[in-house]
Design an enzyme around this catalytic site. Sequence first.
Site: not given
Length: 371
Positions: A15, A75, A94, A96, A118, A197, A202, A239, A269, A278
Site C-alpha cells: 500500500r 503502517k 496506523y 496500534h 485507528e 458479540d 448488535r 477491537l 495489530d 504473535k
Amino acid sequence: MIIGVPSETKSDEYRVGLLPVGAADLTRAGHDVLIQRGAGEGSGYPNEAYTAGGATLVDTAEEVFERAEMIVKVKEPQPHEVQMLREGQTVFTYFHFAADRELTYGCIEKRVTAVAYETLVVAGKLPLLTPMSEVAGRMAIQEGAKYLERPQEGRGILLSGVPGVEPAKVTVLGGGIVGANAAKIAAGLGANVVIMDISLDRLRYLDDVMPANVRTIHSNRESIRNHCCDADLVIGAVLIPGARSPVLIPREMLADMRDGAVIVDVGVDQGGCVETTKPTTHAKPTYVIDGVVHYCVANMPGAVGRTSTQALCHATQSWVLKLAASGDSPDAVRALADADPAIASAVNMIDGTVTHPGVAEAFELDCVTLN
C-alpha cells in the site's frame, strides 16, 4: 506545509499513504508534496502519476523524513523509521501503540505528534479503520479457506462442502465491521457460520441482515469455548479502539479444539484475542500450536495493495487536507483538536506525552489532555 510520503517497508506491504489525485489536491491547496520514488508502484501507481499532479520525487526515505513537516503513511513506523522521526513532526498513519511497547516509547522519545487512523472517531464510528476492516474481514475467510487445506496443515475441509458432505463450521468472534464482513463472505461460500458479540443490539441487527446460514450467539466464556472447540475455522475480530484486544481464547483451550482447525486473528495489530497470537508476515503467515493453525498476518490488506490503497485513501484524504491546513507545529494540532473532536480522538501523543487513554493504560503511563 511540506507533506512526505515514504515507501512502506513492512514485509510484503504494497500500500501507499497517498493517491496521485490526493497529491494533486494538496499541491493545489498550496502544499508541497514529497513522494519517495517507487512508493506507489506496489499499488499500481507509477512515479509519473504523482509528478503529473505536482508532487516532487525524492530518492530516499531519509530525505522524506528530513524535509517533511507531516509524514503520511499506512503502517506504523518501523524501528529504522522511528530513528528518522524529528521532534515536533506530525505523523498520520496506523499506529496500534497498545500492542507495541518499543514503538510507543520510541515515539515518546522523539517527541512526535502521533495522529492515528485507528482511533479517529466520528459519530461513534471509526471511519479510517472501517475500510481496512472491511478488506481484512473479507480476506480472513479467503485465507482461512486456503489454510484449511491439508497441504497447508489444515483439516482438509472445503469451506462450502459438496452435496452429501456438510460444509465447514466457522465461528466469528466479534460482530463489528471485520466480523460482519467475514460472516457475510463465509455464508456466501456456504459455510455454517456463528457470529458472536457481547452487544445484544448488535446481534439483533446482524440477525436481521445476515442470511439463514448465519446464527448469532451472545458471547461469554462458556459460549466461546463451545463454539470455538466445535469450529473448523475461527475468526478473531475483536477491537477496543486504542487499547489491547481482550484475550478470549486462552492457550489451554487449543487442546480442546479440532486438530487442523484454523484461527485467523485479524486483531493481531492490537495484540489479538488469542493468547497464542504473535505477528506473522505474508512470507511466512502461519504457525501451529497444539495442532491448531494460526494465521496472524499483521498487515493482511497489504496483500491486495491496489484495492486497499484506494479504500484507505478515499477515507483519509479529507483529514490529510485538514491537518495540512492547520499548520506544522504541535500547538497548531492542539488548536485543531480543540475545534474538531474527531481530530482530538485521533491524537495519541503530542510533544512526548501520551494523550489517548487506551495507550496510557496499556503501558501504565500518565495520560495528559491535549490542552
